[in-house]
Enzyme design. Structure first.
Site, mmCIF file in Angstrom:
data_model
loop_
_atom_site.group_PDB
_atom_site.id
_atom_site.type_symbol
_atom_site.label_atom_id
_atom_site.label_comp_id
_atom_site.label_asym_id
_atom_site.label_seq_id
_atom_site.Cartn_x
_atom_site.Cartn_y
_atom_site.Cartn_z
ATOM 1 N N ASN A 254 -6.869 -3.102 -11.930
ATOM 2 C CA ASN A 254 -5.717 -3.653 -12.640
ATOM 3 C C ASN A 254 -6.111 -4.966 -13.321
ATOM 4 O OD1 ASN A 254 -3.226 -4.719 -13.430
ATOM 5 N ND2 ASN A 254 -2.645 -5.258 -11.341
ATOM 6 N N TYR B 118 -0.890 4.007 -1.184
ATOM 7 C CA TYR B 118 -1.672 4.701 -2.210
ATOM 8 C C TYR B 118 -1.237 6.156 -2.294
ATOM 9 C CZ TYR B 118 -4.593 0.557 -1.899
ATOM 10 O OH TYR B 118 -5.028 -0.732 -1.909
ATOM 11 N N GLU C 137 7.075 -12.895 -1.492
ATOM 12 C CA GLU C 137 8.107 -12.011 -2.025
ATOM 13 C C GLU C 137 9.129 -11.599 -0.968
ATOM 14 O OE1 GLU C 137 6.609 -8.700 -4.268
ATOM 15 O OE2 GLU C 137 5.721 -9.993 -5.796
ATOM 16 N N CYS D 162 -0.221 -5.151 -8.187
ATOM 17 C CA CYS D 162 -1.106 -4.341 -7.348
ATOM 18 C C CYS D 162 -1.111 -4.838 -5.897
ATOM 19 C CB CYS D 162 -2.511 -4.305 -7.934
ATOM 20 S SG CYS D 162 -3.215 -5.905 -8.323
ATOM 21 N N HIS D 163 -0.654 -6.072 -5.665
ATOM 22 C CA HIS D 163 -0.585 -6.597 -4.301
ATOM 23 C C HIS D 163 0.465 -5.857 -3.464
ATOM 24 C CE1 HIS D 163 2.358 -8.992 -6.598
ATOM 25 N NE2 HIS D 163 3.046 -9.040 -5.479
#
Length: 160
Positions: A119, A96, A154, A127-128
């Protein structure tokens, strides 16, 4: 005019919402800050073919970056945070604080967190990929377990 559809995914059902034919929402079941169902408009399962194709390619590990037109409804600050989210590369994370720095306001990490939580197009606006300063998994509208699964996916630890 709003329309919506519901599709299945490895992360459960996803509700897709369009505003005049442009994607403006992607919500998971039990997602925090999920709008009321009656705001999603009429059901239309023909409108979202391109969104579904790109999501399927993403879940198959074949797509790393979405190329969809989006209509994101939010404050100017929220939209600036969401623009930063799509710049986080696939498989990587940012804190953040790093996002606040990128926005030119290093003291805004809490505000960035609040905007991140609002979001409206999860997964596509990733946003993850935002974590705490120490790398820990902090809040996620879809739940921490889903956030961990998306990050693992990912990073190549969990192709479906």
């Amino acid at each position: 005019m709003k329309q919506h559809s519901v599709i299945d995914s490895p992360y459960g059902l996803l509700t897709l919402v369009a505003d005049d034919g442009v994607l403006c929402g992607l919500y998971m079941t039990d997602q925090r800050h999920r709008p009321a169902e009656d705001t999603f408009g009429t059901f239309d399962d023909t409108l979202f073919a391109e969104v579904e194709e790109q999501l399927q390619a993403y879940f198959a590990g074949e797509l790393k970056e979405f190329s969809l037109e989006l209509r994101l409804h939010g404050t100017p600050f929220q939209r600036s945070v969401w623009e930063q989210l799509v710049r986080i590369p696939y498989g990587e994370t940012r804190s953040y604080g790093q996002l606040a720095d990128a926005l030119g306001n290093p003291n805004a990490s809490r505000a960035v967190g609040l905007a991140n939580g609002k979001n409206p197009v999860s997964i596509i606006v990733p946003c993850h990929r935002v974590v705490g300063a120490d790398g820990s998994l902090t809040g996620y509208g879809g739940g921490i377990a889903r956030k961990q699964r998306l990050l693992d996916f990912e990073r190549g630890a969990g192709l479906f």
